[in-house]
Design a protein around this motif. Structure first.
Motif, mmCIF file in Angstrom:
data_model
loop_
_atom_site.group_PDB
_atom_site.id
_atom_site.type_symbol
_atom_site.label_atom_id
_atom_site.label_comp_id
_atom_site.label_asym_id
_atom_site.label_seq_id
_atom_site.Cartn_x
_atom_site.Cartn_y
_atom_site.Cartn_z
ATOM 1 N N ARG A 63 41.128 20.166 30.775
ATOM 2 C CA ARG A 63 40.841 20.479 32.180
ATOM 3 C C ARG A 63 41.919 19.930 33.121
ATOM 4 N NH1 ARG A 63 35.143 21.799 33.085
ATOM 5 N NH2 ARG A 63 34.045 21.798 31.095
ATOM 6 N N ILE A 64 43.145 20.328 32.857
ATOM 7 C CA ILE A 64 44.255 19.809 33.662
ATOM 8 C C ILE A 64 44.711 20.822 34.717
ATOM 9 C CG2 ILE A 64 45.016 18.324 31.768
ATOM 10 C CD1 ILE A 64 47.338 20.261 31.300
ATOM 11 N N ASP A 65 43.847 21.754 35.071
ATOM 12 C CA ASP A 65 44.206 22.802 36.035
ATOM 13 C C ASP A 65 44.706 22.223 37.358
ATOM 14 O OD1 ASP A 65 42.251 23.622 34.054
ATOM 15 O OD2 ASP A 65 42.249 25.580 35.032
ATOM 16 N N ASN A 66 43.949 21.285 37.919
ATOM 17 C CA ASN A 66 44.357 20.700 39.199
ATOM 18 C C ASN A 66 45.650 19.907 39.075
ATOM 19 O OD1 ASN A 66 42.280 21.743 40.773
ATOM 20 N ND2 ASN A 66 40.911 20.019 40.367
ATOM 21 N N HIS A 67 45.882 19.340 37.913
ATOM 22 C CA HIS A 67 47.128 18.605 37.691
ATOM 23 C C HIS A 67 48.319 19.568 37.771
ATOM 24 C CE1 HIS A 67 44.448 15.905 34.885
ATOM 25 N NE2 HIS A 67 43.903 16.147 36.058
ATOM 26 N N ILE A 68 48.145 20.745 37.162
ATOM 27 C CA ILE A 68 49.210 21.748 37.192
ATOM 28 C C ILE A 68 49.445 22.234 38.620
ATOM 29 C CG2 ILE A 68 49.949 24.000 36.331
ATOM 30 C CD1 ILE A 68 49.820 21.768 34.241
ATOM 31 N N THR A 103 48.154 30.398 33.402
ATOM 32 C CA THR A 103 49.283 31.118 32.806
ATOM 33 C C THR A 103 50.090 31.824 33.888
ATOM 34 O OG1 THR A 103 48.078 31.457 30.732
ATOM 35 C CG2 THR A 103 49.954 32.897 31.151
ATOM 36 N N GLU A 104 49.400 32.440 34.830
ATOM 37 C CA GLU A 104 50.092 33.102 35.941
ATOM 38 C C GLU A 104 50.873 32.098 36.783
ATOM 39 O OE1 GLU A 104 47.471 35.388 38.326
ATOM 40 O OE2 GLU A 104 47.424 37.095 36.940
ATOM 41 N N LEU A 105 50.250 30.962 37.053
ATOM 42 C CA LEU A 105 50.901 29.941 37.872
ATOM 43 C C LEU A 105 52.151 29.400 37.181
ATOM 44 C CD1 LEU A 105 50.822 28.202 40.422
ATOM 45 C CD2 LEU A 105 49.325 26.610 39.214
ATOM 46 N N LEU A 106 52.035 29.092 35.893
ATOM 47 C CA LEU A 106 53.172 28.556 35.147
ATOM 48 C C LEU A 106 54.254 29.610 34.934
ATOM 49 C CD1 LEU A 106 51.280 26.386 32.499
ATOM 50 C CD2 LEU A 106 52.609 25.573 34.455
ATOM 51 N N THR A 107 53.848 30.860 34.795
ATOM 52 C CA THR A 107 54.827 31.942 34.644
ATOM 53 C C THR A 107 55.700 32.049 35.888
ATOM 54 O OG1 THR A 107 53.372 33.189 33.157
ATOM 55 C CG2 THR A 107 55.119 34.416 34.261
ATOM 56 N N GLY A 108 55.073 31.945 37.045
ATOM 57 C CA GLY A 108 55.843 31.981 38.281
ATOM 58 C C GLY A 108 56.708 30.748 38.460
ATOM 59 N N TYR A 109 56.172 29.594 38.089
ATOM 60 C CA TYR A 109 56.896 28.336 38.294
ATOM 61 C C TYR A 109 58.117 28.233 37.385
ATOM 62 C CZ TYR A 109 57.537 23.314 39.104
ATOM 63 O OH TYR A 109 58.043 22.086 39.445
ATOM 64 N N GLN A 111 59.678 30.803 36.022
ATOM 65 C CA GLN A 111 60.431 32.058 36.088
ATOM 66 C C GLN A 111 60.250 32.905 34.824
ATOM 67 O OE1 GLN A 111 64.448 30.836 36.967
ATOM 68 N NE2 GLN A 111 63.948 30.233 39.057
ATOM 69 N N GLY A 112 58.992 33.160 34.503
ATOM 70 C CA GLY A 112 58.681 34.045 33.389
ATOM 71 C C GLY A 112 58.586 33.380 32.036
ATOM 72 N N GLU A 113 58.751 32.068 31.970
ATOM 73 C CA GLU A 113 58.692 31.356 30.689
ATOM 74 C C GLU A 113 57.691 30.203 30.778
ATOM 75 O OE1 GLU A 113 62.608 31.073 28.483
ATOM 76 O OE2 GLU A 113 63.337 31.173 30.553
ATOM 77 N N PRO A 114 56.396 30.509 30.784
ATOM 78 C CA PRO A 114 55.381 29.455 30.955
ATOM 79 C C PRO A 114 55.391 28.415 29.850
ATOM 80 C CG PRO A 114 54.371 31.514 30.226
ATOM 81 C CD PRO A 114 55.791 31.834 30.575
ATOM 82 N N GLN A 115 55.914 28.774 28.661
ATOM 83 C CA GLN A 115 55.944 27.819 27.552
ATOM 84 C C GLN A 115 56.844 26.621 27.850
ATOM 85 O OE1 GLN A 115 57.209 30.848 27.515
ATOM 86 N NE2 GLN A 115 59.340 30.761 26.819
ATOM 87 N N LYS A 116 57.717 26.748 28.841
ATOM 88 C CA LYS A 116 58.589 25.627 29.191
ATOM 89 C C LYS A 116 57.803 24.432 29.723
ATOM 90 C CE LYS A 116 63.085 27.774 30.045
ATOM 91 N NZ LYS A 116 64.186 27.956 31.026
ATOM 92 N N PHE A 117 56.584 24.692 30.180
ATOM 93 C CA PHE A 117 55.754 23.580 30.647
ATOM 94 C C PHE A 117 55.601 22.523 29.565
ATOM 95 C CE2 PHE A 117 51.363 21.890 30.399
ATOM 96 C CZ PHE A 117 51.429 20.987 31.450
ATOM 97 N N TRP A 118 55.412 22.975 28.314
ATOM 98 C CA TRP A 118 55.160 22.041 27.218
ATOM 99 C C TRP A 118 56.384 21.203 26.890
ATOM 100 C CZ3 TRP A 118 50.293 21.369 26.545
ATOM 101 C CH2 TRP A 118 49.413 22.419 26.834
ATOM 102 N N GLU A 119 57.560 21.690 27.262
ATOM 103 C CA GLU A 119 58.762 20.884 27.053
ATOM 104 C C GLU A 119 58.772 19.660 27.962
ATOM 105 O OE1 GLU A 119 62.149 23.388 27.597
ATOM 106 O OE2 GLU A 119 61.495 24.886 26.118
#
Length: 238
Positions: A63-68, A103-109, A111-119
């Motif tokens: 439940r880390i939505d607000n953190h993101i 996923t939409e929020l991270l995709t925008g942040y 620039q189309g590569e939401p998986q970069k969040f995990w890095e």
């Protein structure tokens, strides 16, 4: 058949050997924990200014939505999980409350590569909150803090811009009032923070608190037509 005499010497040697092995294992665990602690301190000493730090993250991020939302709004780079437990799992079926929105929020942040969040996700188990005293971090999150865990001194020494407390029912609230921080409602709205498991009998409840450092970002209040009201709320409640 006569019983053979008990070999006390052999038993003593075996017991001593087991104790030595246990001691060595304890020493190894201590060294591992120390390395982990040093890693957390070293990392945050360098990157704390661009990190959101989840204190007491537990053994599984969830439940880390607000953190993101805070990370993306404040343009932060790292999500850091701290816990005194032996491990912190990154994979969880409840990692996000609203997976599609995140996923939409991270995709925008990214620039189309939401998986970069995990890095940018770094976890440091076997680390006590008190060990981070004096290390500046951009944002601090306290989620489901056990009763009698008083982290105010450590949090204040980290001088975060914002402190988010979630899941308050039955948990310890960190009291920052009068210590350079004020509760802010206007930034909850600005950052789009959503209620965290609120009680259904109180439809207006959010089950979270957001504290703002007094010298950080009060431009929303300065330009608001309700400036005096917000200041009064901060003075009486914050």
């Amino acid at each position: 058949m006569p019983l053979e005499p008990f070999d006390f010497v052999g038993f003593y040697n075996l017991l001593n050997c087991l104790l030595q092995l246990n001691y060595i294992d304890d020493q190894r665990q201590g060294i591992t924990a120390m390395k982990t602690n040093n890693a957390a301190i070293a990392f945050l000493s360098e990157y704390g200014h661009t990190s959101l730090v989840n204190l007491g993250a537990g053994r599984m991020l969830n439940r880390i939505d607000n953190h993101i939302r805070l990370m993306t709004q404040l343009n932060l780079t790292y999500y850091v999980g701290i816990d005194c437990g032996p491990y912190i799992k990154l994979t969880s079926p409840n990692i996000f409350l609203d997976s599609h929105a995140m996923t939409e929020l991270l995709t925008g942040y990214y620039q189309g590569e939401p998986q970069k969040f995990w890095e940018g996700v770094k976890v440091f188990p076997q680390t006590w909150v008190e060990e981070l005293e004096g290390i500046h971090c951009a944002v601090v999150v306290c989620q489901r803090v056990y009763p009698d865990c008083r982290w105010e001194q450590a949090i204040l020494s980290m001088t975060p811009k914002l402190v988010l407390q979630e899941d308050l029912h039955g948990c310890e609230r960190q009291q920052l009032r009068g210590r350079g921080y004020v509760r802010t409602w206007i930034k909850i709205r600005k950052y789009g923070l959503q209620p965290f498991r609120p009680w259904p009998i109180f439809p207006w409840e959010r089950n979270l608190l957001l504290w703002r450092r007094r010298d950080f970002g009060d431009e929303e209040i300065l330009v608001s037509r309700w400036k005096v009201l917000w200041r009064l709320c901060e003075w009486f409640i914050g």
